[in-house]
Design a protein around this motif. Structure first.
Motif, PDB file in Angstrom:
ATOM      1  N   UNK A   1     -49.212 -44.689 -43.479  1.00 59.59           N
ATOM      2  CA  UNK A   1     -50.658 -44.989 -43.475  1.00 59.59           C
ATOM      3  C   UNK A   1     -51.006 -46.189 -44.346  1.00 59.59           C
ATOM      4  N   UNK A   2     -50.373 -46.302 -45.512  1.00 57.93           N
ATOM      5  CA  UNK A   2     -50.641 -47.451 -46.375  1.00 57.93           C
ATOM      6  C   UNK A   2     -50.106 -48.733 -45.750  1.00 57.93           C
TER       7      UNK A   2
ATOM      8  N   UNK B   1     -46.311 -49.721 -36.901  1.00 54.85           N
ATOM      9  CA  UNK B   1     -47.011 -48.884 -37.882  1.00 54.85           C
ATOM     10  C   UNK B   1     -48.004 -47.955 -37.197  1.00 54.85           C
ATOM     11  N   UNK B   2     -48.720 -48.465 -36.188  1.00 51.55           N
ATOM     12  CA  UNK B   2     -49.648 -47.615 -35.431  1.00 51.55           C
ATOM     13  C   UNK B   2     -48.899 -46.445 -34.813  1.00 51.55           C
ATOM     14  N   UNK B   3     -47.741 -46.718 -34.215  1.00 54.04           N
ATOM     15  CA  UNK B   3     -46.957 -45.653 -33.577  1.00 54.04           C
ATOM     16  C   UNK B   3     -46.492 -44.624 -34.592  1.00 54.04           C
ATOM     17  N   UNK B   4     -46.122 -45.070 -35.792  1.00 54.99           N
ATOM     18  CA  UNK B   4     -45.645 -44.136 -36.808  1.00 54.99           C
ATOM     19  C   UNK B   4     -46.776 -43.254 -37.338  1.00 54.99           C
ATOM     20  N   UNK B   5     -47.996 -43.760 -37.323  1.00 52.76           N
ATOM     21  CA  UNK B   5     -49.132 -43.000 -37.858  1.00 52.76           C
ATOM     22  C   UNK B   5     -49.817 -42.179 -36.765  1.00 52.76           C
ATOM     23  N   UNK B   6     -49.986 -42.787 -35.577  1.00 50.42           N
ATOM     24  CA  UNK B   6     -50.808 -42.160 -34.539  1.00 50.42           C
ATOM     25  C   UNK B   6     -50.009 -41.689 -33.327  1.00 50.42           C
TER      26      UNK B   6
END
Length: 411
Positions: free
Chosen positions: A313-314, A338-343
């Protein structure tokens, strides 16, 4: 390539920009000086394996290149005038080998001066970058073209025109005002040189450690000139934090090991510690720009004890800032991950679709798509994307890795 050959190649690559800088400082004639240096490097590659490396390799290269440059100057149309100019600039002992352990190079770093010369304000930003990658980084025209995503023929013309424009420019460190104007191009060049060293765009080796080390060395030199510049500090931090992972990026046979599978105990913790300290310093030196933000992202990766501990998220928040201040396709591709890892991978694929036009035909787009499709459970789509990515990269280790991923999904 055998280890002695690899060592020789690294030695020649280290000295090439220093020798070119010495010749341009002494004689001018950037384009002819580069030709002379290339011939000296070829002579060294032919003679040193048989006769041994000279005690002072840089002095040997300067001497041979100086002789060749003199021959080239004699063949020019204005032979007599240029000979007189060269003779006036040539030290009396120019064609004698310095004693062992001594060097005739000036105390200042000719390579750093050459770096700022290549970023002369009369050149366009694109020409500055191309010329520096060629003269200082030692990249071939084809490698530069791939790094900058332009046709090779276009890049060759760009470099040739840039050489002509800097002919006759006085070889010296720029003053403070002039230096600040050239700094953005200098930093971008150093960043590209480092990237080519950390992940080579072509060839059988994943890394070109000599290029990465040279980029770090030059960035340290720039930071000594500008210790309170946040962009310079941020770029050095980014390089150190990224290069710290180098020992764990390849397996025993040179195969690529992705970040989430690396043995983090093999990371260079001294470099990580220095990089983290520099990130903190860089973020306190406004304005905060792309290099500081990328360094902060790298620090979050390096500080995580395990891949599962990464603060995604950070990292996504930092990528959001990054693409707002520098909307560059590769930064946006990093944000997709990063989007894929969070969402989740489906959200990542939606974001990826927005980059189709900007990165059309680039293998990294296919590689990220393949990873997201595999995570989402679409094995057939992932396999096709991995195969497309493998065909698009010029790096043999990357291609082997991508084909291996595709083969696993075929089982």
């Amino acid at each position: 390539m055998t280890e002695p050959d690899a060592t020789l190649e690294g030695l020649l690559r280290l000295h090439a920009p220093q020798v070119l800088g010495a010749l341009v400082r002494r004689y001018g004639h950037f384009d002819l000086a580069e030709d002379a240096v290339q011939e000296a490097l070829l002579a060294a590659a032919g003679q040193w394996p048989k006769r041994g490396v000279p005690t002072n390799p840089r002095g040997w290269l300067i001497r041979v290149a100086s002789r060749r440059l003199t021959d080239l100057l004699r063949s020019e149309e204005a032979r007599r005038r240029r000979e007189q100019t060269a003779a006036a600039r040539t030290p009396r002992d120019a064609f004698t080998t310095p004693p062992p352990g001594e060097s005739r190079a000036p105390s200042e770093d000719d390579t750093l001066t050459l770096l700022f010369l290549c970023c002369h304000p009369e050149l366009s930003p694109a020409a500055q970058i191309a010329l520096t990658l060629r003269a200082v980084g030692g990249l071939t025209t084809a490698e530069i073209a791939r790094a900058l995503l332009v046709p090779e023929a276009t890049m060759a013309q760009r470099i040739s025109r840039a050489k002509q424009k800097v002919r006759g420019v006085h070889f010296r460190q720029p003053g403070p005002d002039d230096r600040d104007q050239r700094l953005a191009a200098v930093l971008q060049v150093l960043y590209l040189i480092f990237n080519e060293g950390y992940t080579a765009t072509s060839g059988s080796a994943l890394r070109r450690a000599d290029l990465a080390r040279e980029a770090i060395r030059l960035t340290r030199s720039v930071r000594r000139l500008l210790p309170r510049d946040g962009a310079v500090t941020g770029l050095l931090a980014l390089m150190l934090l990224t290069d710290a992972r180098g020992p764990a990026r390849t397996g025993p046979h040179g195969e690529l090991i992705p970040l989430h599978e690396q043995d983090r105990s093999r990371w260079d913790r001294t470099a990580v510690a220095e990089g983290v300290r520099l990130v903190e310093e860089a973020l306190s030196q406004p304005p905060v720009g792309p290099y500081q933000l990328q360094a902060a992202i790298a620090a979050l990766h390096d500080e995580a004890p395990r891949a599962d501990d990464t603060d995604w998220p950070q990292i996504l928040a930092l990528y959001d800032l990054l693409v707002r201040c520098a909307p560059e396709p590769m930064a946006e591709l990093g944000r997709v991950v990063a989007v894929a890892m969070v969402r989740g991978p489906e959200a990542g694929l939606v974001e990826l679709g927005r980059l189709e036009d900007a990165l059309k035909g680039h293998y990294r787009l296919d590689a990220v798509r393949a990873h997201l499709l595999e995570t989402a459970g679409d094995s057939a789509g992932a396999r096709a994307a991995y195969q497309a990515a493998a065909l698009g990269t010029g790096s043999l280790p990357e291609a082997r890795y991508l084909r291996m991923r595709a083969a696993r999904l075929a089982r």
